[in-house]
Design a protein around this motif. Structure first.
Motif, PDB file in Angstrom:
ATOM      1  N   TYR A 185     -11.834  -7.295   0.144  1.00  0.00           N
ATOM      2  CA  TYR A 185     -11.408  -6.749   1.408  1.00  0.00           C
ATOM      3  C   TYR A 185     -12.297  -5.528   1.885  1.00  0.00           C
ATOM      4  N   GLY A 237     -11.357  -2.405   4.154  1.00  0.00           N
ATOM      5  CA  GLY A 237     -10.103  -1.843   4.635  1.00  0.00           C
ATOM      6  C   GLY A 237     -10.249  -0.906   5.920  1.00  0.00           C
ATOM      7  N   VAL A 291      -9.054  -2.036  11.720  1.00  0.00           N
ATOM      8  CA  VAL A 291      -9.303  -3.620  11.194  1.00  0.00           C
ATOM      9  C   VAL A 291      -9.643  -3.890   9.785  1.00  0.00           C
ATOM     10  N   THR A 292      -9.044  -4.733   9.249  1.00  0.00           N
ATOM     11  CA  THR A 292      -9.505  -5.129   7.654  1.00  0.00           C
ATOM     12  C   THR A 292     -10.254  -6.519   7.912  1.00  0.00           C
ATOM     13  N   ALA A 338     -11.048  -9.368   5.408  1.00  0.00           N
ATOM     14  CA  ALA A 338     -10.382  -9.759   4.193  1.00  0.00           C
ATOM     15  C   ALA A 338     -10.822 -11.275   3.839  1.00  0.00           C
ATOM     16  N   TYR A 365      -6.877 -13.230   0.270  1.00  0.00           N
ATOM     17  CA  TYR A 365      -5.885 -11.950   0.414  1.00  0.00           C
ATOM     18  C   TYR A 365      -4.648 -12.066   0.763  1.00  0.00           C
ATOM     19  N   PHE A 394      -2.412 -17.877   8.640  1.00  0.00           N
ATOM     20  CA  PHE A 394      -3.574 -16.874   8.396  1.00  0.00           C
ATOM     21  C   PHE A 394      -4.768 -17.897   8.095  1.00  0.00           C
ATOM     22  N   GLY A 442      -1.477  -4.468   4.360  1.00  0.00           N
ATOM     23  CA  GLY A 442      -2.526  -4.958   3.376  1.00  0.00           C
ATOM     24  C   GLY A 442      -1.835  -4.086   1.943  1.00  0.00           C
ATOM     25  N   MET A 492      -2.419  -0.688  10.145  1.00  0.00           N
ATOM     26  CA  MET A 492      -3.381  -1.832  10.346  1.00  0.00           C
ATOM     27  C   MET A 492      -3.271  -2.679  11.518  1.00  0.00           C
ATOM     28  N   TRP A 503      -6.946  -8.450  11.128  1.00  0.00           N
ATOM     29  CA  TRP A 503      -7.443  -8.814   9.935  1.00  0.00           C
ATOM     30  C   TRP A 503      -8.642 -10.007  10.563  1.00  0.00           C
TER      31      TRP A 503
END
Lengths: 353, 113
Positions: free
Chosen positions: A186, A188, A205-206, A208, A212, A225, A281, A287, A290
């Motif tokens: 990721y 992060g 924003v991450t 990943a 994850y 997801f 996360g 966060m 993603w």
């Protein structure tokens, strides 16, 4: 004050002027150090005279040291009780220490951080804050989730800490490691613009890899997801999982947000899921969204390059497995898969250009 | 100086010395050796720098020095860290961790595609 007998004064060196006393102390200390160093060198096989000369040389500039030390000593003595206005510890003049010992070639020793949420370098330097905070929310069995760190020993550069890796390293662990349950990568700390024009605002924003989420054990509050198919190199699918707060604040918690399109940095992404409340996360910073990591690819063959090192890697340990065993396996896998032996003159295998 | 010499701040050296002394009273040469061993040879502090650090720390009242005798019957000045020194070390350790993490994080940020 009662007068002290002369012979007593001489015994305790009180007959010396206080300033002189301090300077003599300094000389004695320096000589004592040099003598100890001489002994060490003799023990290592140097002839005595050479050892003495080398010990003196290694001390550095004795006269400068003596003068400086002497100054400090006399200043302390003559201005006892008076503190320098400027805090000497705040004097951030850079000081050079002698060179690092170099190990030939390239070896990586990997350590696993103690727990998520602690800063990478804090863990790596062995500084663990015993008053640690709660773990990140919605991470199942957080004690068995670790951030990967490494030490790379590179010719000419000495020892370097490594906390960011290439996709290639993540893929190796994902596909070949047996001592871990799984691995994920990721990035992060992305900041993206959500929305258009005057409405636009910055969100966290991450990026990943798809694994994850299953690694952390988190479940979506709404929707789903993204999957391995949506996160395949060279380019992922433009889908997004949004954070719970963002969903509530910007989208009024409307379930119709699922399946709708939002704009990030001017590009459209389909909202496929909402993360549970307070999920951040493996780290603790808030966060908002993603995205599949493979969306951030770049030039050709980025996913096999050893010179693009920008991802953090987390692993879930198998219960009961010793972290040393895991670190050893990771080290071996990295070394085995690294194609080069020679290093280019400026390149370091594990740093981003 | 050698090309591969490492630059460290005086304040950092002071913290390293304080940390070393938490393992027990030592004289200058022992501190140098301890740092070298502990860092697997990576830290090879110049002796005059070390003694300046000791002087600074003593001036600040964070360590105390007194003369003693080594195993080889040589006179040496031993240093001990006191409660103030330990408190300072705790604070410096935290600051260092934050600093290191911040810099590493930024240096690790990818170039945007």
């Amino acid at each position: 004050m009662a007068r002290i007998r002369d012979d007593v004064r001489r015994l305790f060196r009180l007959d010396l002027d206080r300033k002189e006393f301090a300077v003599r102390d300094v000389d004695e200390e320096i000589e004592s150090h040099i003598a100890a160093r001489t002994e060490q060198l003799v023990a290592r096989g140097l002839p005595l005279e050479q050892a003495r000369l080398e010990a003196r040389r290694m001390f550095g500039n004795v006269d400068t040291a003596r003068a400086t030390l002497g100054d400090t000593a006399t200043r302390t003595v003559s201005k006892a009780g008076w503190r320098d206005r400027f805090d000497t510890l705040a004097d951030d003049l850079v000081y050079v220490v002698r060179s690092l010992r170099r190990s030939p070639g390239f070896t990586a020793t990997v350590i696993l951080s103690f727990a998520l949420g602690i800063g990478a370098n804090a863990a790596m330097f062995g500084i663990v804050n015993r008053l640690m905070l709660r773990g990140p929310e919605h991470v199942v069995d957080v004690a068995n989730v670790r951030r990967l760190h490494a030490r790379a020993f590179l010719t000419g550069f000495g020892d370097s800490p490594v906390s960011f890796f290439g996709y290639v390293s993540y893929a190796i662990l994902r596909d070949q490691a047996h001592t871990i349950d799984r691995a994920a990568g990721y990035v992060g700390r992305g900041v993206y613009k959500l929305g258009k024009r005057a409405d636009a605002r910055d969100i966290a924003v991450t990026l990943a890899t798809w694994d994850y989420f299953p690694l952390l054990g988190v479940r979506p509050a709404l929707g789903r997801f993204y999957t391995a198919d949506e996160d395949r190199p060279p380019n992922g699918t433009p889908v997004v999982v949004i954070g719970y707060s963002l969903w509530k604040n910007d989208f009024a918690g409307d379930t119709a947000t699922l399946g709708s399109s939002i704009e990030l940095n001017g590009k459209p992404y389909t909202v496929i899921g909402v993360a549970p409340e307070n999920f951040t996360g493996p780290e603790l910073a808030a966060m908002d969204a993603w995205l599949p990591l493979t969306l951030s690819g770049g030039e050709a063959n980025w996913w096999t390059s050893w010179n693009m090192n920008w991802m953090g890697i987390i692993v879930r340990l198998k219960p009961g497995v010793n972290t040393t065993v895991v670190a050893d396996e990771i080290t071996v896998l990295q070394q085995r898969n690294y194609p080069g032996t020679a290093l280019n003159p400026i390149g370091k295998a594990h740093f981003a250009d | 100086m050698a090309n591969d010499a490492v630059l460290i701040l005086r304040g950092t050296l002071d913290a390293l010395v304080l940390k070393t002394l938490t393992w027990g009273p030592m004289h200058g040469f022992e501190i140098t050796t301890w740092l070298e061993d502990r860092s697997n040879g990576r830290l090879d502090v110049e002796d005059s720098a070390l003694y300046q650090a000791l002087r600074r720390l003593e001036d600040r009242g964070l360590i105390q020095g007194e003369w003693g005798v080594t195993d080889n019957n040589r006179k040496a000045r031993y240093y001990k860290v006191n409660a103030q020194g330990r408190a300072h070390l705790r604070a410096e350790t935290q600051r260092w961790a934050t600093y290191a993490e911040t810099v590493t994080d930024i240096l690790g940020t990818p170039v945007k595609a």
